[in-house]
Scaffold this active site. Sequence first.
Site, PDB file in Angstrom:
ATOM      1  N   HIS A 118       0.849  -1.201   0.000  1.00  0.00           N
ATOM      2  CA  HIS A 118       0.000   0.000   0.000  1.00  0.00           C
ATOM      3  C   HIS A 118       0.881   1.246   0.000  1.00  0.00           C
ATOM      4  CE1 HIS A 118      -3.623   2.357   0.716  1.00  0.00           C
ATOM      5  NE2 HIS A 118      -2.890   3.095   1.538  1.00  0.00           N
ATOM      6  N   ASP A 154      -7.628  -1.875   4.328  1.00  0.00           N
ATOM      7  CA  ASP A 154      -6.250  -1.416   4.611  1.00  0.00           C
ATOM      8  C   ASP A 154      -5.996  -1.259   6.111  1.00  0.00           C
ATOM      9  OD1 ASP A 154      -6.125  -1.279   1.865  1.00  0.00           O
ATOM     10  OD2 ASP A 154      -6.373   0.884   1.769  1.00  0.00           O
ATOM     11  N   LYS A 608      28.972  21.362 -10.155  1.00  0.00           N
ATOM     12  CA  LYS A 608      28.647  22.120  -8.945  1.00  0.00           C
ATOM     13  C   LYS A 608      29.781  23.090  -8.645  1.00  0.00           C
ATOM     14  CE  LYS A 608      29.307  21.598  -4.442  1.00  0.00           C
ATOM     15  NZ  LYS A 608      29.337  23.010  -3.980  1.00  0.00           N
ATOM     16  N   GLY A 642      27.133  19.258   0.881  1.00  0.00           N
ATOM     17  CA  GLY A 642      26.415  18.210   1.604  1.00  0.00           C
ATOM     18  C   GLY A 642      25.205  17.705   0.858  1.00  0.00           C
ATOM     19  N   VAL A 644      24.141  18.907  -2.818  1.00  0.00           N
ATOM     20  CA  VAL A 644      24.365  18.757  -4.262  1.00  0.00           C
ATOM     21  C   VAL A 644      25.555  17.829  -4.539  1.00  0.00           C
ATOM     22  CG1 VAL A 644      24.949  19.988  -6.395  1.00  0.00           C
ATOM     23  CG2 VAL A 644      23.348  21.009  -4.772  1.00  0.00           C
ATOM     24  N   GLY A 645      26.676  18.087  -3.857  1.00  0.00           N
ATOM     25  CA  GLY A 645      27.861  17.249  -4.076  1.00  0.00           C
ATOM     26  C   GLY A 645      27.601  15.803  -3.720  1.00  0.00           C
ATOM     27  N   GLY A 661      39.468  19.665  -4.322  1.00  0.00           N
ATOM     28  CA  GLY A 661      39.094  20.172  -3.004  1.00  0.00           C
ATOM     29  C   GLY A 661      39.952  19.530  -1.936  1.00  0.00           C
ATOM     30  N   LEU A 685      43.515  16.886  -4.586  1.00  0.00           N
ATOM     31  CA  LEU A 685      43.214  17.187  -3.189  1.00  0.00           C
ATOM     32  C   LEU A 685      44.263  18.103  -2.561  1.00  0.00           C
ATOM     33  CD1 LEU A 685      42.096  13.534  -2.328  1.00  0.00           C
ATOM     34  CD2 LEU A 685      40.685  15.437  -3.117  1.00  0.00           C
ATOM     35  N   CYS A 718      46.423  25.513  -4.912  1.00  0.00           N
ATOM     36  CA  CYS A 718      46.610  24.087  -4.583  1.00  0.00           C
ATOM     37  C   CYS A 718      48.088  23.740  -4.470  1.00  0.00           C
ATOM     38  CB  CYS A 718      45.998  23.185  -5.657  1.00  0.00           C
ATOM     39  SG  CYS A 718      44.397  23.704  -6.225  1.00  0.00           S
ATOM     40  N   LYS A 768      40.187  30.864   9.870  1.00  0.00           N
ATOM     41  CA  LYS A 768      40.998  29.639   9.982  1.00  0.00           C
ATOM     42  C   LYS A 768      42.491  29.971   9.857  1.00  0.00           C
ATOM     43  CE  LYS A 768      41.436  25.635   7.322  1.00  0.00           C
ATOM     44  NZ  LYS A 768      41.014  25.052   6.072  1.00  0.00           N
TER      45      LYS A 768
END
Length: 913
Positions: A118, A154, A608, A642, A644-645, A661, A685, A718, A768
């Site tokens: 169902h 049901d 993205k 979180g 889209v990726g 990244g 990376l 990088c 940071k």
Amino acid sequence: AHWASLNYYQNKLRLALIGQSLFGQEVYTNLRKQGHRVVGVFTVPDRDGKADPLAVVAEKDGTPVFKFPRWRVKGEPIPEVVEAYKAVGAELNVMPFCSQFIPMNVIDHPAHGSIIYHPSILPLHRGASAINWTLIQGDKKAGFSIFWADDGLDTGPILLQRECPVEPNDTVDSLYNRFLFPEGIKAMVESVQLIADGKAPRVPQTEEGASYEGIQKKSNSKVNLAQPAEAIHNWIRGHDKVPGAWAVIDGQTVTLYGSSMLGESVPAGQPLEIEGASQPGVVTKNGLVLYGSDSKALMVKNLQFEDGKMISAAKYFSSGDTARVELTDDEKKIAEEIRDIWKGILSNVAAIEETTDFFKSGAASMDVVRLVEEIKQRCVGLQLQNEDVYMATTFQDFIQMFVRRLRGEDQEEEMVIDYATKDVNNMTVKMPWQCFINGKFEDAENGKTANTINPADGSVICKVAYASVGDVDRAVAAAKEAFEVGPWGRMNPRDRGTLLYKLADLMEEHQEELATIESIDSGAVYTLALKTHVGMSIQTFRYFAGWCDKIQGKTIPINQARPNRNLTFTKKEPLGVCAIVIPWNYPLMMLAWKSAACLAAGNTLVLKPAQVTPLSALKFAELTVKAGIPKGVINIVPGSGGMVGQRLSDHPDIRKLGFTGSTPIGKQIMKSCALSNLKKVSLELGGKSPLIIFSDCDMDKAVRMGMSSVFFNKGENCIAAGRLFVEESIHDEYIKRVLEEIKKMKVGDPLDRSTEHGPQNHKAHMDKLVEYCEVGVKEGATLVYGGKQVDRPGFFMEPTLFTDVEDHMFIAKEESFGPIMVVSKFKDGDIDGVLNRANDTEFGLASGVFTRDINKAMYVSERLDAGTVFVNTYNKTDVASPFGGFKQSGFGKDLGEDALNEYLRTKAVTVEY
């Protein structure tokens, strides 16, 4: 493994399947695969000479099939029907999408009784229109229940339930296809095994939260327009396809299809009075906008009139009959072939006349798919959608639509872009801000947006669409269709190259605007953005455009199996739909490095951009349309990593994911790609690139290049030199010279042509870096200069210099990704010692050495464990030279011929002759 295989043959049941449809067919097939024995299939009679899909597959297998029109008459079981059922000897009845009322003496007959599927989370939405009511009521969760069958109310005990979130623009179809259908089949099979193993629960249904809603009919599906927009949207999508929600426009009943909530911006259009609405609707280029009583808006895509004719809502005011086109002889031949396709599907119709209506002749939704696919096979490259059939239901209308499509007369109107504009850098910059899916800019389906910030002063540049999982799925579907049936996949590679050259030319035409966008969105110094961020992007597309028609396989001699002879050759083929996830330090250049190789190889892509720097990617999307890249080939979905990726990593239709990244995120992506469908991955990376400066270097050059190795692009690089090793005898002089140069650096507005050092990319990163410097001081390194945020608006970090850095320190091991020079000294002449220290890292992206001794240079370059070694230079990347890391800096290459192979697969063909 032995015990596992034994277990496969244990605990299997004799089953009767009572149900219908593709769902029933899949449940039947999967239960047989699991080793259960289906002793009888009970389904509905043939309709218009066509058997139900469940009957078709069961008959093919030789399973006994029964097609009783009914099981009861006036509430009483039909004895012959019940006897025929009992004769098959089932131990359990499985009832997938059973639409008939089954007598209780059949339901209770087997040893294990009966289970039924169902499509709601019982006890909520009992009754036959459960999925519809899930949407109509605006439930945030949908799902299904497998329960022990009762007398059709049901209300039986629950065996198993599963649930999923309802997306803001889900329809009955999307919910069914995404979750209720695939997960429901798995759950039915799992339930049967639980029963076979004696582990199946029977949880009585609570009456708390129970609801029973009747079947929705056309007569009671009129839309109440005097309520909030979301309630109107829920009503329309809950009635989508059948029976269809309707309103009264110009005195006639008009059915509304394809609803989606609108964000803040409503496109301009022509007002349309709608009976009962709080304010007039608006016919726009994208569809009909309706307003709720709360003044929020929704968009309706298609309208159907009382005579069954369906039109695009955008064409409401121009829906008069278009002049009919005269067919050429070739088109007449194709029309006759299409007539044969119609005849094959509508086998119950004696002849296909001009006025034959596809649906009134008995065609169902599966027949629409078949018609579209058969015509696509006949006319390769034709863009035909299922909706086109609903819009032209008679044979003559269908042929007219088809011929116009074939001639290219039905081309999309010129792209409409809702720009965000900004007067900056002596120009007006026009920036698209919506998702770019299937050749169009459109809001995220839930209407969400997020602000993108100018790091030079912390101000908001504009809002940008914040994509959801549904947007990603639409983008992937568009890319898949563009690859499989669009012109891109069949295009001559040289023509593909021509389009990429044209794209590079357009990027060059817009280079000042692109560099300005890059500067205000990422903080890049404008002169550097012009030369590198944009300049190298243009070069990259030109380089890979030249590769399009030079992708070749090989012929390979293999052992001959006489008397036959063999020829083996290889072909390089595109992978299909690729996902690309890029970072925020070089937003356009990272896009170019990955996309150009991907496209040159013949793939389509969903990209993205970084959440904090989406604007240059969306401007690039606009230029791809101007370049003539077909729709669906390139799709850009801004949003969070979180959501889209992660969805790109998990998506089963994506065959490759390219990511640049951080190492921790790279590991997560690789894991998701493996678990989903083992998609190919390339990862660029983190780095902690060593730069070794020997005492026999050219000091001027070593100072100049050492500065560049750290401070280029404000350290957001990088391959930045993460740690400099300077030979002891020149260490103090080197530090003195570098300090003099740092003090001369002009920190300031990135658009000022004399600025050398712009703001860090975003506030969290700035914070940071300050913390990184505090840790360095705490651990005992000497802070020679900088280490703090500059006292001015924006996110500016002082260029920083640390000395006396020892190997155990945090700043010796971890990447700062900012303008922080970390210097250690090494003993004179200790080449192997400094090499061991340089290689004592889990990273291996780049490295450098400064020496006038060629032997020393070659010795060191051979032993440095990194993907790139710079000798007496630094940061010198070129589009023809492969770029990528070793160890935990990732694998796979960007740029050069090697990058193409990341987006190709090799097929070996062996011919015997």
